[in-house]
Design a protein around this motif. Sequence first.
Motif, PDB file in Angstrom:
ATOM      1  N   MET A  15      34.102  22.065 -21.207  1.00  0.00           N
ATOM      2  CA  MET A  15      34.814  22.476 -22.415  1.00  0.00           C
ATOM      3  C   MET A  15      33.821  22.892 -23.499  1.00  0.00           C
ATOM      4  N   VAL A  16      32.772  22.093 -23.675  1.00  0.00           N
ATOM      5  CA  VAL A  16      31.746  22.432 -24.665  1.00  0.00           C
ATOM      6  C   VAL A  16      31.132  23.787 -24.322  1.00  0.00           C
ATOM      7  N   LYS A  17      30.852  24.002 -23.046  1.00  0.00           N
ATOM      8  CA  LYS A  17      30.283  25.280 -22.611  1.00  0.00           C
ATOM      9  C   LYS A  17      31.239  26.429 -22.888  1.00  0.00           C
ATOM     10  N   ARG A  18      32.521  26.220 -22.605  1.00  0.00           N
ATOM     11  CA  ARG A  18      33.522  27.273 -22.851  1.00  0.00           C
ATOM     12  C   ARG A  18      33.600  27.608 -24.347  1.00  0.00           C
ATOM     13  N   VAL A  19      33.603  26.582 -25.185  1.00  0.00           N
ATOM     14  CA  VAL A  19      33.659  26.806 -26.639  1.00  0.00           C
ATOM     15  C   VAL A  19      32.443  27.621 -27.082  1.00  0.00           C
ATOM     16  N   LEU A  20      31.261  27.229 -26.628  1.00  0.00           N
ATOM     17  CA  LEU A  20      30.044  27.952 -27.001  1.00  0.00           C
ATOM     18  C   LEU A  20      30.027  29.366 -26.437  1.00  0.00           C
ATOM     19  N   ASP A  21      30.674  29.569 -25.302  1.00  0.00           N
ATOM     20  CA  ASP A  21      30.732  30.886 -24.690  1.00  0.00           C
ATOM     21  C   ASP A  21      31.700  31.814 -25.422  1.00  0.00           C
ATOM     22  N   GLU A  22      32.828  31.261 -25.892  1.00  0.00           N
ATOM     23  CA  GLU A  22      33.881  32.067 -26.516  1.00  0.00           C
ATOM     24  C   GLU A  22      33.716  32.238 -28.023  1.00  0.00           C
ATOM     25  N   MET A  23      33.110  31.274 -28.668  1.00  0.00           N
ATOM     26  CA  MET A  23      33.064  31.268 -30.130  1.00  0.00           C
ATOM     27  C   MET A  23      32.336  32.478 -30.736  1.00  0.00           C
ATOM     28  N   PRO A  24      31.192  32.910 -30.185  1.00  0.00           N
ATOM     29  CA  PRO A  24      30.530  34.067 -30.801  1.00  0.00           C
ATOM     30  C   PRO A  24      31.434  35.303 -30.893  1.00  0.00           C
ATOM     31  N   GLU A  25      32.103  35.626 -29.817  1.00  0.00           N
ATOM     32  CA  GLU A  25      32.977  36.807 -29.844  1.00  0.00           C
ATOM     33  C   GLU A  25      34.127  36.608 -30.818  1.00  0.00           C
ATOM     34  N   ALA A  26      34.704  35.411 -30.840  1.00  0.00           N
ATOM     35  CA  ALA A  26      35.809  35.134 -31.759  1.00  0.00           C
ATOM     36  C   ALA A  26      35.368  35.266 -33.216  1.00  0.00           C
ATOM     37  N   MET A  27      34.075  35.032 -33.469  1.00  0.00           N
ATOM     38  CA  MET A  27      33.539  35.121 -34.831  1.00  0.00           C
ATOM     39  C   MET A  27      32.868  36.467 -35.088  1.00  0.00           C
ATOM     40  N   GLU A  28      33.039  37.406 -34.142  1.00  0.00           N
ATOM     41  CA  GLU A  28      32.452  38.738 -34.236  1.00  0.00           C
ATOM     42  C   GLU A  28      30.932  38.671 -34.316  1.00  0.00           C
ATOM     43  N   MET A  29      30.369  37.802 -33.485  1.00  0.00           N
ATOM     44  CA  MET A  29      28.928  37.646 -33.375  1.00  0.00           C
ATOM     45  C   MET A  29      28.486  38.178 -32.012  1.00  0.00           C
ATOM     46  N   THR A  30      27.181  38.247 -31.805  1.00  0.00           N
ATOM     47  CA  THR A  30      26.621  38.805 -30.576  1.00  0.00           C
ATOM     48  C   THR A  30      25.884  37.725 -29.799  1.00  0.00           C
ATOM     49  N   LYS A  31      26.430  37.329 -28.661  1.00  0.00           N
ATOM     50  CA  LYS A  31      25.790  36.331 -27.816  1.00  0.00           C
ATOM     51  C   LYS A  31      24.576  36.967 -27.150  1.00  0.00           C
ATOM     52  N   VAL A  32      23.415  36.315 -27.276  1.00  0.00           N
ATOM     53  CA  VAL A  32      22.179  36.830 -26.701  1.00  0.00           C
ATOM     54  C   VAL A  32      21.928  36.232 -25.322  1.00  0.00           C
ATOM     55  N   LEU A  33      22.197  34.947 -25.179  1.00  0.00           N
ATOM     56  CA  LEU A  33      22.003  34.229 -23.924  1.00  0.00           C
ATOM     57  C   LEU A  33      23.251  33.411 -23.623  1.00  0.00           C
ATOM     58  N   PRO A  34      23.480  33.068 -22.360  1.00  0.00           N
ATOM     59  CA  PRO A  34      24.597  32.166 -22.055  1.00  0.00           C
ATOM     60  C   PRO A  34      24.339  30.796 -22.697  1.00  0.00           C
ATOM     61  N   PRO A  35      25.391  30.034 -22.941  1.00  0.00           N
ATOM     62  CA  PRO A  35      25.208  28.704 -23.524  1.00  0.00           C
ATOM     63  C   PRO A  35      24.402  27.792 -22.601  1.00  0.00           C
ATOM     64  N   PHE A  36      23.617  26.932 -23.192  1.00  0.00           N
ATOM     65  CA  PHE A  36      22.925  25.877 -22.458  1.00  0.00           C
ATOM     66  C   PHE A  36      23.584  24.565 -22.858  1.00  0.00           C
TER      67      PHE A  36
END
Length: 146
Positions: free
Chosen positions: A27-48
């Motif tokens: 769940m923590v990984k999913r939140v970190l994976d989805e949150m950048p896009e939901a906040m109109e941010m740019t994910k650089v790397l997958p969540p660790f």
Amino acid sequence: MELFGFGPHLMIDGYQANPEKLADAEMVKRVLDEMPEAMEMTKVLPPFVFEYTGARAEDAGVTGVVIIAESHIAIHTFPEKRFISVDIFSCKEFDLRKAVEYLVETFEIGRYDTYLINRGKEYPKDPELARRIVEGEREYLESRIA
């Protein structure tokens, strides 16, 4: 447009959260994976995400971070204490309320405190202003050295 300030650093301390959700590394990984896009941010790397057991059961939890082009989002959970700590630091403005509401709903946080710091208060966002500041500093240093 603000002329100064690198960006907002939102910190959330969540209490009385759902311990099962806090212990769920996926769940923590999913939140970190989805949150950048939901906040109109740019994910650089997958969540660790890392599950920490600790010397005592109350210290165990899940820690995760996702690097975004704008900075980072970090989550630390402590299921035994029903506590979650979240940092969202960005050089770009974002919807603070939306971020808090998403986390409160997802982790079923009963009570929370938020802290907001404007990082880099002297960081100029206007390139021309930045150029003038740097030139002024160089002239000052040259006058001190000569």
